[in-house]
Design a protein around this motif. Sequence first.
Motif, PDB file in Angstrom:
ATOM      1  N   ILE A 164       0.858  -1.157   0.056  1.00 37.35           N
ATOM      2  CA  ILE A 164       0.124   0.091   0.093  1.00 37.35           C
ATOM      3  C   ILE A 164       1.114   1.204   0.000  1.00 37.35           C
ATOM      4  N   THR A 165       0.576   2.199  -0.531  1.00 35.02           N
ATOM      5  CA  THR A 165       1.090   3.452  -0.647  1.00 35.02           C
ATOM      6  C   THR A 165       0.519   4.172   0.396  1.00 35.02           C
ATOM      7  N   ILE A 166       1.185   5.087   1.350  1.00 34.56           N
ATOM      8  CA  ILE A 166       0.487   5.969   2.334  1.00 34.56           C
ATOM      9  C   ILE A 166       1.205   7.394   2.156  1.00 34.56           C
ATOM     10  N   ILE A 207      -6.196   0.335   7.408  1.00 37.05           N
ATOM     11  CA  ILE A 207      -6.155   0.993   8.699  1.00 37.05           C
ATOM     12  C   ILE A 207      -4.734   1.652   8.823  1.00 37.05           C
ATOM     13  N   LEU A 208      -3.878   0.931   8.709  1.00 34.62           N
ATOM     14  CA  LEU A 208      -2.319   1.467   8.839  1.00 34.62           C
ATOM     15  C   LEU A 208      -2.354   2.933   8.091  1.00 34.62           C
ATOM     16  N   LYS A 209      -2.862   2.806   6.798  1.00 33.31           N
ATOM     17  CA  LYS A 209      -2.812   4.031   6.120  1.00 33.31           C
ATOM     18  C   LYS A 209      -3.572   5.049   6.582  1.00 33.31           C
ATOM     19  N   GLU A 210      -4.852   4.882   7.100  1.00 32.58           N
ATOM     20  CA  GLU A 210      -5.706   5.761   7.800  1.00 32.58           C
ATOM     21  C   GLU A 210      -5.088   6.457   9.040  1.00 32.58           C
ATOM     22  N   ILE A 211      -4.550   5.716   9.747  1.00 29.11           N
ATOM     23  CA  ILE A 211      -3.874   6.417  10.975  1.00 29.11           C
ATOM     24  C   ILE A 211      -2.674   6.939  10.867  1.00 29.11           C
ATOM     25  N   SER A 212      -1.858   6.284   9.779  1.00 25.50           N
ATOM     26  CA  SER A 212      -0.672   7.249   9.509  1.00 25.50           C
ATOM     27  C   SER A 212      -0.772   8.434   8.941  1.00 25.50           C
ATOM     28  N   GLU A 213      -1.897   8.536   8.167  1.00 25.86           N
ATOM     29  CA  GLU A 213      -1.996   9.788   7.422  1.00 25.86           C
ATOM     30  C   GLU A 213      -2.640  10.969   8.444  1.00 25.86           C
ATOM     31  N   LYS A 214      -3.122  10.800   9.402  1.00 27.12           N
ATOM     32  CA  LYS A 214      -3.772  11.457  10.605  1.00 27.12           C
ATOM     33  C   LYS A 214      -2.695  12.805  10.815  1.00 27.12           C
TER      34      LYS A 214
END
Length: 149
Positions: free
Chosen positions: A8-10, A142-149
């Motif tokens: 995934i790209t974050i 989920i990792l993407k969402e919480i990393s992008e906060k």
Amino acid sequence: MKKMNYQITIDAPVDQVFKTMLGKDTYKQWTTAFNPTSDFEGSWDKGAKIYFTGINQNGEKEGMVAEIAENIPNKYISIRHYGILDKGKEVTEGPAVEAWAGSFENYTFEDLGSKTLVKVDVDTNEEYLEYFDEAWPKALQILKEISEK
């Protein structure tokens, strides 16, 4: 064992994604895709023993026993699984362990400037292929969402 690959790209810098993936509180968030009670005990340091735990429907602690085979901050983590936790007790030999012993779970972090490409390579046996194909994309989202906060 079959090697499964996910990525995934974050939209966050690599150091932020790395810390989010391994941080105690944020680890519990993104790994809910595998088990709502998912946690870890131990250290991410190279050579350290680490337990990946959860609570089963009987309220007992279970999970995987592993060693951090490699940890290159912001670049690569390699986890070697060699046992299981059964009712909170470490089991490193026998039929239940043979299916997993020596399997690896590897994370590669590619710095794309303001973004990070996370690649996951995980060894699994046939019975978990479908489960992993469902759970890993959810976990990475989920990792993407919480990393992008």
